[in-house]
Design an enzyme around this catalytic site. Structure first.
Site, mmCIF file in Angstrom:
data_model
loop_
_atom_site.group_PDB
_atom_site.id
_atom_site.type_symbol
_atom_site.label_atom_id
_atom_site.label_comp_id
_atom_site.label_asym_id
_atom_site.label_seq_id
_atom_site.Cartn_x
_atom_site.Cartn_y
_atom_site.Cartn_z
ATOM 1 N N LYS A 1 -10.145 13.089 8.266
ATOM 2 C CA LYS A 1 -9.530 12.819 9.563
ATOM 3 C C LYS A 1 -9.500 14.098 10.395
ATOM 4 O O LYS A 1 -9.374 15.198 9.838
ATOM 5 C CB LYS A 1 -8.084 12.352 9.385
ATOM 6 C CG LYS A 1 -7.885 11.016 8.700
ATOM 7 C CD LYS A 1 -6.390 10.716 8.578
ATOM 8 C CE LYS A 1 -6.129 9.464 7.759
ATOM 9 N NZ LYS A 1 -6.529 8.243 8.468
ATOM 10 N N GLU B 1 -9.468 3.526 2.707
ATOM 11 C CA GLU B 1 -9.080 3.574 1.288
ATOM 12 C C GLU B 1 -7.957 2.614 0.930
ATOM 13 O O GLU B 1 -7.872 2.140 -0.197
ATOM 14 C CB GLU B 1 -8.673 5.001 0.904
ATOM 15 C CG GLU B 1 -7.230 5.395 1.203
ATOM 16 C CD GLU B 1 -6.839 5.319 2.679
ATOM 17 O OE1 GLU B 1 -5.669 4.988 2.956
ATOM 18 O OE2 GLU B 1 -7.686 5.590 3.552
ATOM 19 N N ARG C 1 -7.421 -0.413 1.691
ATOM 20 C CA ARG C 1 -7.926 -1.742 1.309
ATOM 21 C C ARG C 1 -8.498 -1.736 -0.107
ATOM 22 O O ARG C 1 -8.491 -2.760 -0.784
ATOM 23 C CB ARG C 1 -8.951 -2.222 2.337
ATOM 24 C CG ARG C 1 -10.208 -1.393 2.427
ATOM 25 C CD ARG C 1 -10.983 -1.642 3.713
ATOM 26 N NE ARG C 1 -10.277 -1.098 4.867
ATOM 27 C CZ ARG C 1 -10.702 -1.224 6.126
ATOM 28 N NH1 ARG C 1 -11.809 -1.898 6.382
ATOM 29 N NH2 ARG C 1 -10.023 -0.702 7.128
ATOM 30 N N ASP D 1 -2.643 10.653 3.152
ATOM 31 C CA ASP D 1 -4.023 10.251 3.413
ATOM 32 C C ASP D 1 -4.663 11.209 4.406
ATOM 33 O O ASP D 1 -4.390 11.146 5.600
ATOM 34 C CB ASP D 1 -4.052 8.815 3.962
ATOM 35 C CG ASP D 1 -5.453 8.379 4.360
ATOM 36 O OD1 ASP D 1 -6.418 8.958 3.820
ATOM 37 O OD2 ASP D 1 -5.575 7.459 5.186
ATOM 38 N N LYS E 1 0.857 -1.191 0.000
ATOM 39 C CA LYS E 1 0.000 0.000 0.000
ATOM 40 C C LYS E 1 0.889 1.236 0.000
ATOM 41 O O LYS E 1 1.683 1.428 0.919
ATOM 42 C CB LYS E 1 -0.899 -0.015 1.240
ATOM 43 C CG LYS E 1 -1.675 1.281 1.483
ATOM 44 C CD LYS E 1 -2.369 1.245 2.847
ATOM 45 C CE LYS E 1 -2.941 2.598 3.224
ATOM 46 N NZ LYS E 1 -3.518 2.615 4.591
#
Length: 496
Positions: free
Chosen positions: A270, A342, A344, A263, A258
């Site tokens: 977040k 995200e 995954r 992010d 990954k």
């Protein structure tokens, strides 16, 4: 990087500005301990470090007779020495308990050398006043700390050379990962990540294929593409595929990472303090790049494919949304209920791509869930999968490498929590509990039946980024997964 020089001499006769002596299990009676009274006066009890300025010896405690504590103590010693004015240090050879009868001498030397080398790392690229370490060289006197069998003594030089090669390769590989993960997101975009991979490929004569969004569209990698939608015009995605092909390959191995270069959570934004350190969300993909460097330089007898899904997860007019339904490369539909789940989605398509290569084993690495950190703590990575033998092999070999790992079990009750009423699967669980496992079970939905027993999922969310020094890990990225997987590949090939 600290240069380690091997010398066929005694510890006493080796020439250096400072000596390094390990106090193992509070044994102060060894001949290399020069001033026992001084240590007693200052109540040094064999833990931490103590500098004997008169004799120019740094004592470093190894609390128990354990090879992993030797590695950690060697790292602490170098961290201490780099703050002092010594240009060189000398050290003898120690043989601590490896908890295994095989290659005890070699494993001790690997631990010692790796600890010494990793102690110098510091990410200071953006500091105006860089403090370069004065310490440049470690002289290793090829003299054993305690008597050993003749066969052990005879193999000392050979083992030392092999261990030094390992330590140099592993340090270089770990530092590639550390530097990449530590690089801030304004620089370390998906394109930048691909450029780092290209440098590794060029140095090691690897094949490399860097695919853009058009390729992802052609391959119907819609889950991966969705995560990048908010960044598409600015920082487009990259699917990075590295290939190491030796002349003789016993097995084909696929390593999947990954690579979220940043992010923010997407529209499921977040909180501000949770965004800090999210540059580390590329830890899994970075580990795969470091692994290809390590495995190629070690010359393992396997065809190794490194597959990295590199993208940002940002907000913007085109951002994918909760309530979206995505059709993955595998053809399964995914209900999106949280855009911050995200990683995954990216991995689902990358794992599908990896299975197209028909490998003998697939291992994915990801800073996937905060739940893993809650469950196992910040020092331990999780191992998931169906094949108990494969999981046990990764755990055993990984632990012997010095990384901390633990297995988490799949079960049918947790699997129900990712069911969707409107799609084949939901990207988050309906419960707040067992989040690390439900994330693994989500990935399992994209593993074909013929690969179920060939796949492992490693969640490195805990140890991938370090905010307080521990063990051999400096502040910042640790390179989690590299040592463990290197050891796993070597053991896996022994059984081939």
């Amino acid at each position: 990087m600290l240069k380690i020089k091997l010398e066929k001499t005694t510890f006493e006769n080796a020439k250096a500005e400072c000596g390094l002596v390990f106090i193992i299990n509070k044994d102060f009676d060894h001949a290399w301990v020069k001033n026992k009274k001084l240590l007693e006066t200052f109540k040094y009890e064999g833990e931490g470090v103590f500098l004997d300025q008169e004799n120019k010896i740094l004592y470093a405690g190894v609390k128990e007779d354990d090879v992993h504590l030797l590695r950690e103590s060697a790292c602490l010693a170098v961290r201490t020495l780099k703050k002092l004015a010594f240009k060189s240090v000398k050290v003898g050879v120690y043989t601590c308990d490896t908890h295994s009868k095989d290659n005890a001498l070699l494993e001790n030397l690997k631990a010692l050398f790796l600890g010494l080398k990793l102690g110098l790392y510091e990410y200071d690229t953006f500091k105006s006043n860089k403090k370069e370490s004065v310490l440049k060289e470690a002289i290793v006197a090829l003299e054993l700390h305690k008597p050993c069998e003749k066969t052990c003594a005879n193999s000392l030089e050979k083992s030392a050379k092999e261990a030094l090669k390992y330590a140099e390769i592993m340090t270089e590989s770990l530092n590639i990962v550390r530097d990449l993960v530590n690089t801030p997101p304004m620089i370390a975009t998906p394109v930048y990540m691909a450029e780092v991979a290209q440098k590794v490929a060029k140095e090691n004569h690897l094949e490399i294929h860097v695919h853009d969004e058009k390729f992802l569209e052609e391959k119907k990698m819609n889950a991966f593409l969705a995560v990048n939608k908010a960044s598409l015009g600015v920082n487009p995605p990259r699917l990075i595929h590295l290939v190491y092909k030796p002349k003789k390959a016993k097995k084909k191995i696929a390593l999947v990472g990954k690579g979220l270069t940043y992010d923010c959570g997407g529209l499921s934004l977040k909180p501000a303090d949770y965004m800090v350190t999210m540059k580390a969300d590329k830890g899994g993909g970075s580990a795969v790049i470091g692994l290809l460097n390590a495995l190629a330089k070690l010359g393992v007898e396997a065809e190794v494919h490194g597959i990295i899904g590199a993208t940002e997860n940002m907000i913007g007019p085109a951002a994918y949304k909760p309530d979206d339904i995505l059709i993955s490369k595998e053809g399964k539909s995914i209900e999106v209920r949280n855009t911050d789940a995200e990683g995954r989605l990216v991995l689902a398509d990358c794992l599908s791509y990896a299975q197209d290569l028909s490998p003998d084993v697939i291992v994915d690495f990801a800073t996937l869930t905060g739940a893993c950190v809650v469950g196992l703590g910040e020092f331990t990575s999780a191992i998931m999968g169906h094949n108990e033998e494969l999981k046990n092999l990764f755990e055993t070999s990984g632990l012997e490498s010095g990384e901390l790992l633990a297995k988490l079990p799949f079960n049918r009750h947790l699997k129900k929590l990712i069911e969707s009423k409107i799609a084949d699967v939901c990207n988050i669980s309906s419960s707040r509990y067992g989040g690390a496992i439900t994330a693994g079970l989500f990935l399992n939905e994209f593993i074909r039946d013929e690969f179920k027993d060939k796949w492992l999922h490693i969640d490195i969310a805990g140890p991938a980024y370090v905010e307080k020094e521990w063990d051999v890990n400096s502040f910042g990225a640790s390179g989690a997964g590299v040592r463990a997987c290197t050891a796993f590949v070597e053991e896996f090939l022994k059984k081939a």
